[in-house]
Motif scaffolding. Sequence first.
Motif, mmCIF file in Angstrom:
data_model
loop_
_atom_site.group_PDB
_atom_site.id
_atom_site.type_symbol
_atom_site.label_atom_id
_atom_site.label_comp_id
_atom_site.label_asym_id
_atom_site.label_seq_id
_atom_site.Cartn_x
_atom_site.Cartn_y
_atom_site.Cartn_z
ATOM 1 N N GLY A 101 0.825 -1.290 -0.220
ATOM 2 C CA GLY A 101 -0.168 -0.043 0.059
ATOM 3 C C GLY A 101 0.772 1.182 0.025
ATOM 4 O O GLY A 101 2.014 1.273 -0.668
ATOM 5 N N VAL A 102 0.263 2.139 0.445
ATOM 6 C CA VAL A 102 0.840 3.752 0.533
ATOM 7 C C VAL A 102 1.595 3.930 1.956
ATOM 8 O O VAL A 102 0.726 3.686 2.938
ATOM 9 C CB VAL A 102 -0.121 4.687 0.147
ATOM 10 C CG1 VAL A 102 0.667 6.033 0.333
ATOM 11 C CG2 VAL A 102 -0.491 4.530 -1.223
ATOM 12 N N GLY A 103 2.494 4.251 1.987
ATOM 13 C CA GLY A 103 3.311 4.719 3.262
ATOM 14 C C GLY A 103 4.096 3.459 3.848
ATOM 15 O O GLY A 103 4.153 2.584 2.980
ATOM 16 N N VAL A 104 4.297 3.686 5.040
ATOM 17 C CA VAL A 104 5.458 2.621 5.806
ATOM 18 C C VAL A 104 4.756 2.528 7.188
ATOM 19 O O VAL A 104 5.243 2.876 8.090
ATOM 20 C CB VAL A 104 6.934 3.201 5.787
ATOM 21 C CG1 VAL A 104 7.713 1.975 6.233
ATOM 22 C CG2 VAL A 104 7.242 3.627 4.421
ATOM 23 N N PRO A 105 4.068 1.300 7.184
ATOM 24 C CA PRO A 105 3.517 1.065 8.283
ATOM 25 C C PRO A 105 4.409 0.465 9.489
ATOM 26 O O PRO A 105 5.487 -0.065 8.878
ATOM 27 C CB PRO A 105 2.011 0.122 8.299
ATOM 28 C CG PRO A 105 2.805 -0.485 6.829
ATOM 29 C CD PRO A 105 3.422 0.398 6.125
ATOM 30 N N ALA A 106 4.050 0.322 10.812
ATOM 31 C CA ALA A 106 4.936 -0.283 11.729
ATOM 32 C C ALA A 106 4.030 -1.419 12.390
ATOM 33 O O ALA A 106 4.659 -2.026 13.250
ATOM 34 C CB ALA A 106 5.365 0.645 12.924
ATOM 35 N N THR A 107 3.010 -1.672 12.025
ATOM 36 C CA THR A 107 1.999 -2.786 12.676
ATOM 37 C C THR A 107 2.289 -4.227 11.701
ATOM 38 O O THR A 107 2.211 -3.884 10.441
ATOM 39 C CB THR A 107 0.607 -2.500 12.762
ATOM 40 O OG1 THR A 107 0.223 -1.920 11.318
ATOM 41 C CG2 THR A 107 0.353 -1.342 13.718
ATOM 42 N N PRO A 108 2.569 -5.022 12.142
ATOM 43 C CA PRO A 108 2.632 -6.480 11.222
ATOM 44 C C PRO A 108 1.587 -6.804 10.652
ATOM 45 O O PRO A 108 1.711 -7.198 9.514
ATOM 46 C CB PRO A 108 3.005 -7.647 12.680
ATOM 47 C CG PRO A 108 3.638 -6.785 13.601
ATOM 48 C CD PRO A 108 3.005 -5.426 13.498
ATOM 49 N N GLY A 109 0.380 -6.359 11.138
ATOM 50 C CA GLY A 109 -0.904 -6.752 10.467
ATOM 51 C C GLY A 109 -1.171 -6.069 9.207
ATOM 52 O O GLY A 109 -1.873 -6.557 8.183
ATOM 53 N N SER A 110 -0.255 -5.015 9.022
ATOM 54 C CA SER A 110 -0.591 -4.249 7.782
ATOM 55 C C SER A 110 0.302 -4.817 6.597
ATOM 56 O O SER A 110 -0.120 -4.475 5.412
ATOM 57 C CB SER A 110 -0.121 -2.714 7.777
ATOM 58 O OG SER A 110 -0.719 -2.111 9.034
ATOM 59 N N TYR A 111 1.342 -5.721 6.814
ATOM 60 C CA TYR A 111 1.938 -6.059 5.653
ATOM 61 C C TYR A 111 1.420 -7.376 5.038
ATOM 62 O O TYR A 111 0.622 -8.220 5.686
ATOM 63 C CB TYR A 111 3.477 -6.484 6.262
ATOM 64 C CG TYR A 111 4.391 -5.349 6.399
ATOM 65 C CD1 TYR A 111 3.998 -4.278 7.636
ATOM 66 C CD2 TYR A 111 5.498 -5.041 5.668
ATOM 67 C CE1 TYR A 111 4.695 -3.178 7.905
ATOM 68 C CE2 TYR A 111 6.145 -3.937 5.862
ATOM 69 C CZ TYR A 111 5.646 -3.031 6.742
ATOM 70 O OH TYR A 111 6.483 -1.732 7.104
ATOM 71 N N ASP A 112 1.761 -7.438 3.914
ATOM 72 C CA ASP A 112 0.962 -8.606 2.815
ATOM 73 C C ASP A 112 1.752 -9.429 2.655
ATOM 74 O O ASP A 112 1.093 -10.565 2.425
ATOM 75 C CB ASP A 112 0.693 -7.603 1.743
ATOM 76 C CG ASP A 112 -0.011 -6.320 1.508
ATOM 77 O OD1 ASP A 112 0.587 -5.334 1.617
ATOM 78 O OD2 ASP A 112 -1.222 -6.623 1.858
ATOM 79 N N TYR A 113 2.875 -9.620 2.602
ATOM 80 C CA TYR A 113 3.922 -10.987 2.273
ATOM 81 C C TYR A 113 4.809 -11.075 3.480
ATOM 82 O O TYR A 113 5.503 -10.007 3.711
ATOM 83 C CB TYR A 113 4.407 -10.645 0.876
ATOM 84 C CG TYR A 113 3.519 -10.715 -0.034
ATOM 85 C CD1 TYR A 113 3.098 -9.596 -0.833
ATOM 86 C CD2 TYR A 113 2.602 -11.825 -0.555
ATOM 87 C CE1 TYR A 113 2.200 -9.291 -1.688
ATOM 88 C CE2 TYR A 113 1.696 -11.603 -1.787
ATOM 89 C CZ TYR A 113 1.522 -10.448 -2.213
ATOM 90 O OH TYR A 113 0.675 -10.430 -3.113
ATOM 91 N N TRP A 114 5.178 -12.141 3.769
ATOM 92 C CA TRP A 114 6.280 -12.556 4.880
ATOM 93 C C TRP A 114 6.957 -13.674 4.190
ATOM 94 O O TRP A 114 6.714 -14.488 3.526
ATOM 95 C CB TRP A 114 5.337 -13.019 6.036
ATOM 96 C CG TRP A 114 4.449 -11.927 6.682
ATOM 97 C CD1 TRP A 114 3.634 -11.285 6.488
ATOM 98 C CD2 TRP A 114 5.321 -11.012 7.912
ATOM 99 N NE1 TRP A 114 3.288 -10.182 7.410
ATOM 100 C CE2 TRP A 114 4.307 -10.125 8.138
ATOM 101 C CE3 TRP A 114 6.410 -10.920 8.588
ATOM 102 C CZ2 TRP A 114 4.180 -8.973 8.931
ATOM 103 C CZ3 TRP A 114 6.295 -9.669 9.289
ATOM 104 C CH2 TRP A 114 5.557 -8.796 9.811
#
Length: 124
Positions: A101-114
């Motif tokens: 997405g847009v920006g740089v989140p710090a919450t793990p749940g926001s990330y799409d691939y691991w």
Amino acid sequence: QVQLVESGGRLVQAGGSLRLSCAASGRTFSSYALGWFRQAPGKEREFVAAKNKRGDSTYYRDSVKGRFTISRDNVKNTVYLQMNSLKPEDTAVYYCAVFVGVGVPATPGSYDYWGQGTQVTVSS
């Protein structure tokens, strides 16, 4: 779809250094923000560092500032985490992650691939 593979974790003495790597394949690597997270036994996964897709902004948790450096190589489709002056409290499984997405989140749940994670153990 993005596939991520971390490497570089091992046992190291306190005060030592490690460089973790995360190789990506799949969709355009340079289009996404990248993050490193860690999870110690019995604790929640926590943010460590992140870099925006252009590579000109970086973010760190307070406890690693001045010791860890995140970098990315968009030609090699790889993100790195250089860790210096390691402490026993840095012991954890380290994961890289991609945010589409847009920006740089710090919450793990926001990330799409691991990735699958790599173990870092710092002995005292």
